[in-house]
Design a protein around this motif. Sequence first.
Motif, short mmCIF file in Angstrom:
data_model
loop_
_atom_site.label_atom_id
_atom_site.label_comp_id
_atom_site.label_asym_id
_atom_site.label_seq_id
_atom_site.Cartn_x
_atom_site.Cartn_y
_atom_site.Cartn_z
N GLN A 64 50.15 20.17 49.17
CA GLN A 64 49.48 20.43 50.44
C GLN A 64 49.25 19.17 51.26
OE1 GLN A 64 45.95 22.36 49.06
NE2 GLN A 64 46.96 24.32 48.65
N HIS A 65 49.09 18.04 50.58
CA HIS A 65 48.76 16.78 51.25
C HIS A 65 49.56 15.65 50.61
CE1 HIS A 65 45.31 18.88 53.07
NE2 HIS A 65 45.07 19.37 51.86
N ARG A 66 49.41 14.45 51.19
CA ARG A 66 49.95 13.25 50.56
C ARG A 66 48.84 12.69 49.68
NH1 ARG A 66 54.79 12.32 49.80
NH2 ARG A 66 55.39 12.19 52.01
N LEU A 67 49.06 12.65 48.37
CA LEU A 67 48.02 12.30 47.41
C LEU A 67 48.29 10.95 46.78
CD1 LEU A 67 45.50 13.09 45.74
CD2 LEU A 67 47.05 14.21 44.12
N LYS A 122 39.79 25.00 51.98
CA LYS A 122 38.96 25.63 53.00
C LYS A 122 38.59 24.67 54.13
CE LYS A 122 36.71 28.94 49.85
NZ LYS A 122 35.41 29.34 49.24
N HIS A 123 38.34 23.41 53.78
CA HIS A 123 37.82 22.45 54.76
C HIS A 123 38.90 21.68 55.50
CE1 HIS A 123 34.16 23.07 52.27
NE2 HIS A 123 33.52 22.81 53.39
N ILE A 124 40.06 21.47 54.87
CA ILE A 124 41.11 20.65 55.49
C ILE A 124 42.30 21.56 55.78
CG2 ILE A 124 42.55 18.60 55.29
CD1 ILE A 124 40.65 17.52 53.20
N ASN A 125 42.52 21.83 57.05
CA ASN A 125 43.61 22.74 57.43
C ASN A 125 44.82 22.01 57.97
OD1 ASN A 125 42.60 21.86 59.86
ND2 ASN A 125 41.70 23.82 60.45
N LYS A 126 44.86 20.71 57.82
CA LYS A 126 45.98 19.90 58.31
C LYS A 126 46.40 18.95 57.20
CE LYS A 126 47.01 16.32 61.74
NZ LYS A 126 46.45 15.46 62.81
N ARG A 127 47.71 18.74 57.10
CA ARG A 127 48.20 17.82 56.06
C ARG A 127 47.60 16.45 56.26
NH1 ARG A 127 52.08 17.75 52.20
NH2 ARG A 127 53.15 15.78 51.76
N ASP A 129 53.45 12.07 70.95
CA ASP A 129 53.31 12.51 69.56
C ASP A 129 52.00 12.00 68.98
OD1 ASP A 129 55.65 13.88 69.47
OD2 ASP A 129 56.83 12.20 68.70
N GLU A 130 51.35 12.83 68.22
CA GLU A 130 50.09 12.44 67.61
C GLU A 130 50.33 11.33 66.59
OE1 GLU A 130 46.23 14.50 65.45
OE2 GLU A 130 48.01 15.68 65.92
N ARG A 131 49.65 10.20 66.78
CA ARG A 131 49.90 9.04 65.94
C ARG A 131 48.89 8.88 64.81
NH1 ARG A 131 49.94 4.66 70.60
NH2 ARG A 131 48.22 6.03 71.20
N SER A 132 47.75 9.49 64.91
CA SER A 132 46.70 9.30 63.91
C SER A 132 46.80 10.34 62.81
CB SER A 132 45.32 9.37 64.57
OG SER A 132 45.09 10.66 65.09
N GLN A 133 46.64 9.87 61.55
CA GLN A 133 46.59 10.76 60.41
C GLN A 133 45.16 10.86 59.90
OE1 GLN A 133 49.14 8.05 59.96
NE2 GLN A 133 50.55 9.36 61.07
N GLN A 134 44.92 11.93 59.18
CA GLN A 134 43.62 12.10 58.54
C GLN A 134 43.67 11.45 57.17
OE1 GLN A 134 41.83 16.19 60.47
NE2 GLN A 134 42.92 16.34 58.53
N ALA A 168 47.99 20.11 36.89
CA ALA A 168 48.33 21.25 37.74
C ALA A 168 47.58 21.20 39.06
CB ALA A 168 48.03 22.55 37.01
N TYR A 169 46.32 20.78 39.00
CA TYR A 169 45.53 20.69 40.23
C TYR A 169 46.00 19.52 41.11
CZ TYR A 169 42.59 23.70 37.36
OH TYR A 169 42.14 24.71 36.55
N LEU A 170 46.38 18.42 40.47
CA LEU A 170 46.90 17.29 41.23
C LEU A 170 48.22 17.67 41.91
CD1 LEU A 170 46.23 14.31 38.77
CD2 LEU A 170 44.82 15.08 40.69
N GLN A 171 49.06 18.44 41.23
CA GLN A 171 50.30 18.89 41.84
C GLN A 171 50.03 19.81 43.04
OE1 GLN A 171 52.01 20.25 37.91
NE2 GLN A 171 53.87 19.36 38.76
N GLN A 172 49.02 20.65 42.92
CA GLN A 172 48.67 21.53 44.04
C GLN A 172 48.22 20.73 45.25
OE1 GLN A 172 45.85 24.61 43.04
NE2 GLN A 172 45.33 25.01 45.19
N LEU A 173 47.39 19.72 45.00
CA LEU A 173 46.95 18.85 46.11
C LEU A 173 48.13 18.09 46.70
CD1 LEU A 173 43.63 17.36 44.67
CD2 LEU A 173 43.85 19.07 46.48
N SER A 174 49.07 17.65 45.84
CA SER A 174 50.22 16.89 46.32
C SER A 174 51.15 17.74 47.17
CB SER A 174 50.98 16.30 45.12
OG SER A 174 52.07 15.54 45.54
#
Length: 437
Positions: free
Chosen positions: A357-360, A324-329, A227-232, A349-355
């Motif tokens: 798609q990713h862990r913010l 566009k640049h980050i295609n992985k969580r 399993d992939e152990r490294s996160q971005q 609203a923008y912070l919620q959108q980022l949250s």
Amino acid sequence: MYLTRRFYVIALVIILLLSGGFMWGSLFLMGQIALILFALVVVIDAWMLYYQKGILADRTCSDRFSNGDENLVKLRVESTYPYRVNLRVVDEIPVIFQQRNIDFHLMLNQGQGKSITYKLYPQRRGTYSFGYIRVFANTPIGLIARRFTCGTEKSVKVYPSYLMLHRYELMAMSNNLTELGIKKIRRIGHHTEFEQIKEYVKGDDYRTINWKASARRHTLMVNVYQDERSQQVYNIIDKGRVMQRAFRGMTLLDYAINASLVLSYVAIHKDDKAGLATFNERFDTFIPASKQAGQMQALLEGLYKQETSFGETDFSSLCVHLGKHINKRSFLVLYTDFDTLGSLNRQLAYLQQLSRQHRLLVVFFEDEELKKLISSSPGNTEEYYQQVIAEKFAYEKRLIVATLKQHGIYSLLTTPENLSIDVINKYLEMKSRQLLL
């Protein structure tokens, strides 16, 4: 050639003797004798100073300085005079420091050399220029001084605080902080990271057979995956006007840059991938997450010339470009500042959108001076009003934290001084709880 204070004192005495000769003739004769002896001693003193090279000096310092840290500068001064000399050493440091105390007095015996060390504390990134080393030498007679111009002009670049990296290296390598109570289990999989090639045993999936390796070894070999152990981990830095506020001579942007550099260093040592993005009115710098050997240098160069602007930051542009640049969580650490709940609501609203798609993790700042004002005891009506206003601002900050938590967004409220260590601790805590995904 420079005349010393001793020269003027003796000259003044001789002038008084000659002036007194108008009243007492013996004083005039004494003044004439003193003047002749004085001129003779001055000639001898000048000859002793100028008949040979005399003084050598050089400066040693790093080609790059660390912003917000003490950086060591070393001067080496040597004498080739066959007698003792007294020296005054002046180093022409960059004018941005506005220091006039880089002035050292020392004494060197015959053929002796000494080292001088001092520290500089830069508070802005950029290119700083050193001048020459000026050395003023005089003999034990001490009537005149000779100036030596030594060393060479030198330019140094002030980078984000790379000295902090070594300070937190032990923390990055400590398993007690991140792996406490967590057992590492390797899981076999098909869509994860390649681990190794091993000999086929009964029960292995035939779809993982490596035919090239099998042909070389004349036996069946299979690929093993885990399993992939490294996160971005991405540091997202707001460069708008809210980050221009200063604390102890450094802007919030500089503190954020230093913290992001240290966090990237720690993340790479924890087998994660570190990346960078900056934005203000538009999306600016982007460095893809990686853990390769040259990633820290790429991040250092990317952070070197970042500056704040006077405009309002565009969070909508940030969301679009990150999509566009980050295609992985990924784990996003956003450095910004919100003074009021209204300023947060405009960007929520923008912070919620980022949250989604990713862990913010939103990192913003509290004012140390306000905390001192709140804890102080007011002595008059004006101070009571000031304390009430300060408590209102502090309450707004706590309300912002509660609002972000209510919407499932992690936050960190900290002072600029403690930013780096608090961000690292938060990252290690979330990693140990497996919250980065």
